[in-house]
Motif scaffolding. Structure first.
Motif, PDB file in Angstrom:
ATOM      1  N   GLU A   1       2.541   2.204  -3.847  1.00  0.00           N
ATOM      2  CA  GLU A   1       1.889   1.525  -5.174  1.00  0.00           C
ATOM      3  C   GLU A   1       2.348   1.600  -6.580  1.00  0.00           C
ATOM      4  O   GLU A   1       3.049   2.634  -6.375  1.00  0.00           O
ATOM      5  CB  GLU A   1       0.477   3.005  -5.372  1.00  0.00           C
ATOM      6  CG  GLU A   1      -0.432   2.326  -4.206  1.00  0.00           C
ATOM      7  CD  GLU A   1      -1.522   3.776  -4.369  1.00  0.00           C
ATOM      8  OE1 GLU A   1      -2.742   2.576  -4.817  1.00  0.00           O
ATOM      9  OE2 GLU A   1      -2.023   4.584  -3.677  1.00  0.00           O
TER      10      GLU A   1
ATOM     11  N   GLU B   1      -4.523  -4.310   0.116  1.00  0.00           N
ATOM     12  CA  GLU B   1      -3.916  -4.229  -1.109  1.00  0.00           C
ATOM     13  C   GLU B   1      -4.014  -5.665  -1.689  1.00  0.00           C
ATOM     14  O   GLU B   1      -4.691  -6.753  -0.874  1.00  0.00           O
ATOM     15  CB  GLU B   1      -2.537  -4.008  -1.445  1.00  0.00           C
ATOM     16  CG  GLU B   1      -1.873  -2.460  -1.384  1.00  0.00           C
ATOM     17  CD  GLU B   1      -2.682  -1.502  -2.417  1.00  0.00           C
ATOM     18  OE1 GLU B   1      -3.295  -1.759  -3.499  1.00  0.00           O
ATOM     19  OE2 GLU B   1      -2.717  -0.861  -1.823  1.00  0.00           O
TER      20      GLU B   1
ATOM     21  N   HIS C   1       0.844  -1.222   0.054  1.00  0.00           N
ATOM     22  CA  HIS C   1       0.292   0.367  -0.013  1.00  0.00           C
ATOM     23  C   HIS C   1       1.083   1.489   0.225  1.00  0.00           C
ATOM     24  O   HIS C   1       0.739   2.890  -0.871  1.00  0.00           O
ATOM     25  CB  HIS C   1      -0.775  -0.620   1.006  1.00  0.00           C
ATOM     26  CG  HIS C   1      -2.109   0.734   1.372  1.00  0.00           C
ATOM     27  ND1 HIS C   1      -2.645   0.930   0.075  1.00  0.00           N
ATOM     28  CD2 HIS C   1      -2.191   2.231   1.727  1.00  0.00           C
ATOM     29  CE1 HIS C   1      -3.664   2.056   0.439  1.00  0.00           C
ATOM     30  NE2 HIS C   1      -3.584   2.745   1.954  1.00  0.00           N
TER      31      HIS C   1
END
Lengths: 576, 410
Positions: free
Chosen positions: B151, B175, B148
């Motif tokens: 990204e 995620e 996360h």
């Protein structure tokens, strides 16, 4: 086995005030009835709709079989729940027929050892010796030298396990005592043992049948002791080998054991030396040549898991010191003649007879076998145990996020009934939290619940359910094969993942198309109409409660089996 | 830069014996950067006995505490510890890893573990996987928080994969992350109507109001499509690598397959169970030895199979806690505290046992019985996340934790 004298640690005045509070609170809830008994008010709706009935069938059992909803409505939901709480009143003849032929289920551990495990072991040893004596055989290239007879003996041994796995699935699918089977699964998992650990497998049949099953709606204290004294648990968590260090042992000549009252299910092992009374050999009797296998001190494994997982819970307020003291108390709780399938025995030669202090309670020196029972008394009546057990039951029956109000009431019921599981479960499954909209389909089915409910929904006929055991393995939940003592998780996050979800969809397709060997769903024959097959599941199993996306895909199915597959693999069917 | 460093520090002999292809030595820096770094985490569930895995043979107290379980010092027996640095040695069954250590591709952090005292398997695993020791309310795992925090523009459904029937806590969170038991079985098998069945299920899950099943369903079908295009088919490990025929070996084999298929794998997770040896643990042979054998053979096969890809790969092993210094009454060990972690891979500054060694004398032990912890396991994780995966700010991954030490193994 009489421990009533010490079982009940004095209750605090707090319990009384809680009772009053509970009464007060319940009188404030509109529509609640106050009965003379201190039973909490029932929130079971009088005229339940289909969704509510399906909810109950999903929680008290392994889902609806077409026809169940109508049957429960005729009977009355209230009465159905009450009947499920008293399984002894349900005849359940169907299951008896289903289980005939699974011969090993009724044998005791001694018989299983003599007839199955020992012959297989000897055959295996012989095969190994013969292989070793073959001059050509190298370590990497072992020819299969087993004789047909040896192979047969080894297969016979596997039969014990397949019979057991078979009965577990058959009961979940076909028993009318559905709640009873849910609770056998729940309590086995709570007191988990792992088939893959040594002799545990030999004792598994007796463990579920004699230690778990009789107590699933009984007293927690009895269940706790039954597991504590079961060879399966003694072996799995190593207590059978836990001994006082040499210096701290009871001074008893090394010639005879104190013998527990004979248990007809578990015949004694071999007679002792000539002139001696029949003996139960334990690990302390290992001959001098096996001296290095004799236990020489404590093993904390059982003591720790007993408090963390069976009773108080990890935050239940015990320390490392308590773990050690409890381990000392249980020294000498061991197995007589384990390889021959012997039962529980207390061996004073292994016992630490000194004083122990467990959770602030003093256990006097010289208590012998009684030390362990006293520990069980302390733990079973501890408020942390009531809370821990209540939380787990509420999680199973209501939600992954157990409502605090209900946990408190269930724990309170646990305390006031001295651990009467039936009454605790009754409190939970008749509560307003149980029937609240938030609880509806709040649980994701475990793989076992999913497989059992799918077979029920299709009214499939199972002659051999071993392929379902394979399915459960692929879904991450093979029966009796959970290695850690925590048992399988009872929360959605443990079971919802990409691989498992695809496996569920694939199972739904395989089951309805008749590709699961030994299990035949009527819909797989292709006879009947798509509409009829669909309605059977949509209306009678899922109470018509499906998303438009699901209904649209099902409407496009090209044959009945496909329609049913799409329903069983749907998001809605993954929940209960 | 990375490839240059490896080129400089590694002896050629070791590389050849492990099957590292010469091609990687010639690889350009640019090509290396274009490829994704991979982290492979291995969880040894059940609490491995770190003192017999990475043996402190230089400690007299080790031998006093373990009359039947101690591994002999190098040269003292045929089944002695494999000397690493004159003080620590590998369990004899880990001998295959010695080549990696000597090639400076393997580092060890000893006396490493949790600041929390719990000796509960479940809690300790949870704390390690959430990387928030002592905090039970953490919902996501540290690996997922890494995903996360960083990204990825071109993230694929295979960015994070557990080769296991269940998704481990470490990978749970916001995620997407896959759990795959068998790559070859990953897909819908609908007989003659596979496409229709698959698209039906896909639209059911896409239309579900149920957010958990909705997102998991989407991840599953995205992955299925990608896997179909990748056409993995039959797989033959490279360089003659032979994986052990165990669930662990099978998981590693499939991880190698995914790395080489270039499906965007960044974080992989494999389970290695059955380390809870309260009884008859054994020393150079026995239960622990058998498990270590599986571990070493798996790791060696993975490294060999990945060959030059290892320059982008770091393998990290972990276990929830160590075991008591003194053996128990059944030639086993009860639950303890500090443990050892292994870090293997091209980017690793290996050939060294990191961490401050607290000693094993009774007064040096944690609560008088266990190996004390001198390195917070999060320091190791943070160094991997920062040094290997390249995340600059690791605070979101390890909330409330600031690493006091940089060990320098990366």
């Amino acid at each position: 086995m009489n421990h009533s004298a010490v079982r009940h640690i004095s209750r605090t005045p707090l319990v009384l005030s809680h009772c009053l509070l509970a009464l007060l609170v319940s009188s404030l809830i509109p529509g609640s009835r106050i009965t003379a008994a201190p039973r909490s008010s029932s929130a079971v709706p009088a005229n339940a709709d289909d969704k509510t009935i399906v909810h109950v069938l999903n929680r008290l059992g392994f889902g609806a079989v077409p026809g169940d909803v109508e049957r429960v409505r005729r009977m009355g939901l209230d009465k159905f729940i009450d009947q499920q709480l008293r399984p002894e009143t349900i005849p359940d003849e169907r299951i008896t027929a289903r289980l005939t032929g699974l011969d090993t289920l009724t044998l005791n551990s001694h018989e299983l050892a003599e007839d199955y495990f020992m012959p297989a072991q000897m055959a295996q040893r012989r095969a190994k010796q013969e292989a070793a004596s073959q001059p050509s055989a190298s370590a990497t290239d072992k020819p299969d030298t087993r004789t047909p007879e040896q192979t047969q003996l080894m297969q016979a041994q596997r039969q014990v396990f397949t019979d057991l796995a078979q009965q577990k699935i058959l009961r979940a699918v076909y028993s009318d005592r559905q709640l009873n089977e849910v609770l056998v699964d729940f309590w086995f998992n709570h007191f988990n043992v792992f088939a893959g650990k040594g002799l545990t497998r030999n004792y598994l049949t007796a463990y579920e049948r004699d230690a778990i099953r009789p107590h699933v709606l009984g007293r927690f204290r009895d269940l706790l002791e039954a597991t504590a004294k079961s060879p399966a648990m003694l072996f799995y968590l190593d207590n059978w080998q836990s001994a006082a260090p040499e210096g701290a042992r009871t001074a008893i000549p090394n010639t005879r054991n104190r013998v527990s009252p004979p248990n007809p299910r578990r015949p004694f092992g071999r007679p002792g030396q000539i002139g001696m009374p029949p003996r139960q050999r334990t690990v302390a009797d290992l001959p001098p040549k096996a001296q290095n296998k004799r236990p020489r001190g404590l093993n904390e494994n059982y003591a720790r898991e007993l408090m963390e997982l069976h009773t108080l819970g990890v935050d239940g307020g015990y320390t490392q010191q308590d773990v050690q003291e409890v381990a000392r108390a249980f020294t000498g709780w061991t197995i007589a003649n384990p390889r021959q399938g012997g039962g529980f025995v207390f061996d004073p030669r292994m016992h630490d007879d000194g004083e122990k202090i467990v959770l602030g309670h003093k256990i006097k020196a010289g208590g012998g076998e009684h030390d362990g029972e006293e520990v069980l008394d302390i733990l079973a009546s501890h408020p942390s145990t009531a809370h821990f057990v209540a939380t787990k039951l509420v999680r199973r029956f209501v939600s992954d996020q157990p409502p605090q109000s209900l946990v408190d009431r269930a724990a309170e019921r646990f305390r006031e009934t001295k651990g009467d599981i039936r009454e605790v479960v009754r409190t939970i499954v008749t509560s307003r939290e149980f029937f609240a909209p938030e609880a509806y389909r709040a649980k994701v089915k475990t793989p076992f619940e999913f497989v059992a409910s799918a077979v029920r929904a299709t009214e499939a006929d199972s002659v051999n359910v071993m392929p379902l055991v394979q399915t459960l393995r692929e879904l991450g939940m093979p029966p009796y094969q959970c290695q850690p003592p925590t048992g399988y998780a009872d929360r959605a996050d443990a079971w919802v993942n990409t691989g498992a979800l695809l496996n569920r969809m694939n199972f739904a397709v395989a089951l309805t198309e008749g590709r699961v060997r030994g299990v035949r769903a009527p819909v797989s024959t292709g006879s009947g109409s798509i509409d009829a097959a669909r309605d059977e599941i949509v209306d009678r199993v899922l109470a018509g409660d499906l998303s438009s996306a699901t209904l649209e895909t099902v409407a496009k199915a090209s044959r009945p089996s496909q329609a049913v597959a799409l329903l069983l693999g749907s998001p809605e069917f993954q929940r209960r | 830069m990375i490839s240059r460093r490896i080129f400089l520090k590694n002896g050629g002999l070791a590389l050849v014996s492990l099957g590292f292809a010469p091609a990687f030595l010639a690889r350009t820096v640019a090509a290396a950067d274009a490829r994704r770094r991979v982290l492979i985490t291995i969880f040894q569930r059940g609490a491995v006995d770190g003192l017999n895995m990475i043996v402190p043979f230089g400690e007299r107290a080790y031998y006093t505490a373990r009359p039947t379980l101690a591994i002999a010092a190098p040269g003292r027996s045929e089944e002695a510890a494999v000397d690493l640095d004159g003080f620590f040695g590998l369990h004899p069954r880990l001998a295959p890893l010695k080549t990696l250590f000597d090639a400076r591709q393997m580092a060890i952090v000893h006396a490493c573990g949790s600041p929390d005292d719990t000796r509960s398997h479940f809690d300790a695993q949870d704390y390690m996987e959430t990387a928030t020791p002592g905090v039970k309310s953490t919902e996501d795992g540290w690996l997922n928080r890494y995903l996360h925090a960083r990204e990825h523009q071109a993230a694929t459904p295979f960015r994070a994969v557990a080769l296991a029937p269940q998704l481990p806590r470490a990978l749970q969170g916001l995620e997407p992350a896959l759990a795959i038991g068998q790559i070859s079985q990953f897909g819908i098998r609908g007989g003659g109507a596979t496409d229709m069945v698959q698209s039906s299920f896909e639209s059911q899950y896409a239309g579900a109001a149920d957010s958990v099943l909705h997102s998991t369903g989407r991840e599953a079908f995205d992955a299925v499509r990608m896997l179909k295009n990748a056409d993995l088919g039959q797989y033959t490990p490279a360089n003659g690598a032979e994986y052990p025929r165990s669930a662990f070996g099978e998981a590693l084999r499939q991880i190698a397959q995914l790395v080489k298929a270039d499906v965007g794998l960044e974080v992989a997770f494999a389970e290695s169970g059955n380390w809870d040896h309260h009884v008859n643990e054994g020393a150079a042979v026995g239960l622990l030895a058998n498990r270590l054998d599986d571990l070493a053979r798996g790791l060696t096969a993975l490294v060999r199979d990945l060959g030059d890809r290892m320059q982008d790969v770091v393998i990290l092993t972990m276990s929830e806690f160590g075991r008591a210094v003194v053996e128990n009454g059944n030639r086993g060990t009860d639950h303890g505290h500090g443990n050892a972690m292994m870090i293997i891979g091209g980017p690793v500054r290996g050939g060294k046992v990191y961490g401050r060694w607290p000693g094993l004398a009774p007064e040096q032990r944690h609560e008088g019985r266990d190996l004390a912890v001198t390195t917070d396991f999060r320091s190791v994780f943070a160094e991997v996340v920062h040094g290997h995966l390249g995340l600059t700010d690791t605070r979101p991954v390890f909330p409330g934790f600031t690493s006091q030490t940089t060990l320098g193994f990366l």
